[in-house]
Every structure is written in C-alpha cells, then in structure tokens.
Enzyme design. Sequence first.
Site, PDB file in Angstrom:
ATOM      1  N   ASP A 222       0.803  -1.221   0.000  1.00  0.00           N
ATOM      2  CA  ASP A 222       0.000   0.000   0.000  1.00  0.00           C
ATOM      3  C   ASP A 222       0.840   1.276   0.000  1.00  0.00           C
ATOM      4  O   ASP A 222       0.697   2.113  -0.894  1.00  0.00           O
ATOM      5  CB  ASP A 222      -0.930  -0.012   1.218  1.00  0.00           C
ATOM      6  CG  ASP A 222      -1.825   1.210   1.270  1.00  0.00           C
ATOM      7  OD1 ASP A 222      -2.936   1.139   0.724  1.00  0.00           O
ATOM      8  OD2 ASP A 222      -1.404   2.232   1.839  1.00  0.00           O
TER       9      ASP A 222
ATOM     10  N   ALA B 148      -4.700   2.509  -0.817  1.00  0.00           N
ATOM     11  CA  ALA B 148      -4.528   1.760  -2.067  1.00  0.00           C
ATOM     12  C   ALA B 148      -5.142   0.376  -1.938  1.00  0.00           C
ATOM     13  O   ALA B 148      -5.782  -0.123  -2.874  1.00  0.00           O
ATOM     14  CB  ALA B 148      -3.049   1.658  -2.438  1.00  0.00           C
ATOM     15  N   ASP B 149      -4.943  -0.262  -0.798  1.00  0.00           N
ATOM     16  CA  ASP B 149      -5.551  -1.565  -0.569  1.00  0.00           C
ATOM     17  C   ASP B 149      -7.067  -1.485  -0.677  1.00  0.00           C
ATOM     18  O   ASP B 149      -7.712  -2.297  -1.363  1.00  0.00           O
ATOM     19  CB  ASP B 149      -5.186  -2.086   0.823  1.00  0.00           C
ATOM     20  CG  ASP B 149      -3.778  -2.647   0.912  1.00  0.00           C
ATOM     21  OD1 ASP B 149      -3.122  -2.787  -0.136  1.00  0.00           O
ATOM     22  OD2 ASP B 149      -3.333  -2.948   2.033  1.00  0.00           O
ATOM     23  N   MET B 150      -7.654  -0.527   0.031  1.00  0.00           N
ATOM     24  CA  MET B 150      -9.111  -0.486   0.092  1.00  0.00           C
ATOM     25  C   MET B 150      -9.739   0.076  -1.180  1.00  0.00           C
ATOM     26  O   MET B 150     -10.792  -0.396  -1.616  1.00  0.00           O
ATOM     27  CB  MET B 150      -9.563   0.322   1.319  1.00  0.00           C
ATOM     28  CG  MET B 150      -9.203  -0.351   2.641  1.00  0.00           C
ATOM     29  SD  MET B 150      -9.733  -2.091   2.750  1.00  0.00           S
ATOM     30  CE  MET B 150     -11.513  -1.933   2.626  1.00  0.00           C
TER      31      MET B 150
END
Length: 389
Positions: free
Chosen positions: A140, A170-172
């Site tokens: 991320d 970025a992950d979510m």
Amino acid sequence: MKLEGLTVLDLSLFLPGPAATQLMADHGARVIKVENPRAPEPTRSAAAFPWQQGGETVMFRNTQRGKESIALDLKTEAGKAALLALARKVDVVVEAFRPGVAQRLGIDYASLSADNPGLIYCSISAFGQTGPWRDRPAHDTATVAAAGILDVTRSPEGHSGPAIIGIPIADMLSSYLALSGILMALNRRHLKGEGDFVDISMFESVLAASPNIMGPVFGGDQAPERLNERTHGGNAMLNVYETGDGQYLALGGGEHKFVEALFEGLGRPDFVPAVTGPAGKGHWEAIAFLRDTFRTRPRSEWEKWFVGRDICWSPVVSLHEAWQSEHVLERGMRFSDGDGNDHIGSAIKFAAEPAQIRTQLPAMGEQTAQILDELDLTEAYRKAILDGL
C-alpha cells in the site's frame, strides 16, 4: 440477498482481495478461500497482527468471516487438479499473485476460462498486469508514494515531511474497484453470456481517486504548491486547527453560507469575501486568525460553540472515540457476535435484502473434505490432499 447463488473462489491474501470477497460473502455469495497448508492466510498470525479477540486476530475476523476454507498446495498435482475442478464450477475467481505467477501455475484467466467461458476472473496487483512497473514489488504505502499522494499528505501548518496515511487507501480503493469491476462483468455476463478478465492496479486505484487535486498537474503542468491549494492547506475552510488543550478540530466545507456562519460567529465578517475566493494567499490571513482563535479554548468548549451553527466541522477524534460513537453503533457499523467479538458492519445498506453477516470464521482448511466431495476428483487426489493437512 443480492449475491445469493454466486460462488467466488478467493486465492488472495492480506487485505485488497479478502476485503472485496468478504463484502460479497456479507451479501450472500458463497466464498471459498484457498489456503496453502504450508503457508496459511498471513492475517491469521498473531505474530504479524497482535491484536486479538476470541483467539483470532482482529484483522482476520474482519476480512475472512463467512467464508469457507479449502487447503490446497497448488504446486502439487493433486492440489492443482482440485483447483481446476473448482474453477469449472465457480462464477468468480479473485487472485492477488504477482503478475505472471498465476500463468506459471497454470491457473490464469486463459487457462481457467477455457473450461468455464462464463468465468469472471479478477487480478489485483500493485501496478497492474502490463506496463514497465508490472514486476515492481509494492504494498500500500509504496503505491501511494508512487501516485504522488504522500508528497501532498503533510501538516497544513509548518513544513513537515510526507506523512503515512492513516488507512491503507490503495488496498481499500483497489478492493472496492475490484468489487465494482466484478459486478460490472457479472452484469455483462447476464446480458451476453460471456466471462471477462478484470485487471485492478492498486497504484491506479489511487490515481483514479485524484480528480479534485489534478488542477496544477493538468492545467499548469506543475506540482501543487501545497498552501495555494484548497485541499492541501491553502483554504481556511478546509483545514485542521489546534485547540487550546493540544487537541484539534477540522473544518470541512467552504460554501458561502458556511463561511458566513463561521466568521460572523467569530466577529470577523471582514474575512468572508477573501475566504469565499480562491485558495492561497487570499486565505492566509484568515487561516492565521483561526489558528490563533482556536488555540484560545479547549476542544470541549469549541464543540459547544459549534452546536446549532450551520458549519461543516468535526473534532479530530481518536480511532477509539470514533468507534464508540452513538452514530456508528446505531447504524450497525460496529456490532458484536454471540461471543462478544467486535465486527465492522456493512457500509452498503439496501432497503431490500440487506446484508446478513455470517460471523463464523473458518479454521485453515476446515471445509476441505466437504468441498472435495463436490468435485470430480480421483480418490488418489482426494487422499493426497487430505493427507497433506
């Protein structure tokens, strides 16, 4: 529920893929999680994720609930045979290997869709399946840095360096885009009977979230000058201010009526014309005034002052405070299961067929035998898989 009857094969680990598939499970999909018996889902580990409830990590509980777990070593003949048999029966596959790994294992979209042409196959990676950066390793924070967002994430007061963002955006973001892409592809399949490949890049998910900050880049061919930009500290009404007790409050809306309510309430209506104008130098005197003013009282007194005033604002609360709030509890964003363990609720709230969250967690490979019984496998393969548990 909206996704009842859908079967999802989840080959992903950590956060982006599991968060997307958990949302699908919360809304009725059957999600089968594939775990390597020699290297299970990392979020099970209290060494890496030390905060626990009920003998499981908080992270695992809030990304893996309601799923089934099958233990397969995809580098073995039996494990790969089981995976291929599963892929012929499912609607969706989600994977987050580095680009090229699925192809080397023979479980990429081209391989699996040959026997299941209606398959929706979603790959989540740091930089996407193509391009000069596709093989760069990143999680991320690195992808957020590469997208230029860490550079503009700084204190609006003073000259701090880049700050780590408080959530893994970025992950979510990539997780939610993966879900969106999967649902679009499923709709297309419903209309045309065709599957599709969905390529989701964490890096690009951050780029795609940036339209409101791209003015200097697209319009001026330059990096933002932070304190001249409305969302980076150059707008008096979109800013963070310290209170007299060392806590903070945030202003979050610059419409004219909010500007008037604030500055007339503070006895400085002369600031209204400048603050309703463009961000930057014209706001700086008002920002200085607000910094001095908000430091004259503790946060609790300012909270009382704002009551009844039509101003976009909030105290800057701790994560603990936020999740204790009456609003969070009333809308079900925090709830407890029958054993008293806490869960993050569903933020997608349908009037009809709302989420029915299944809070049970699978042990590693818990449903292996049951799922193998559903597949057309030789007894030798079945025995080899079960013996490896």
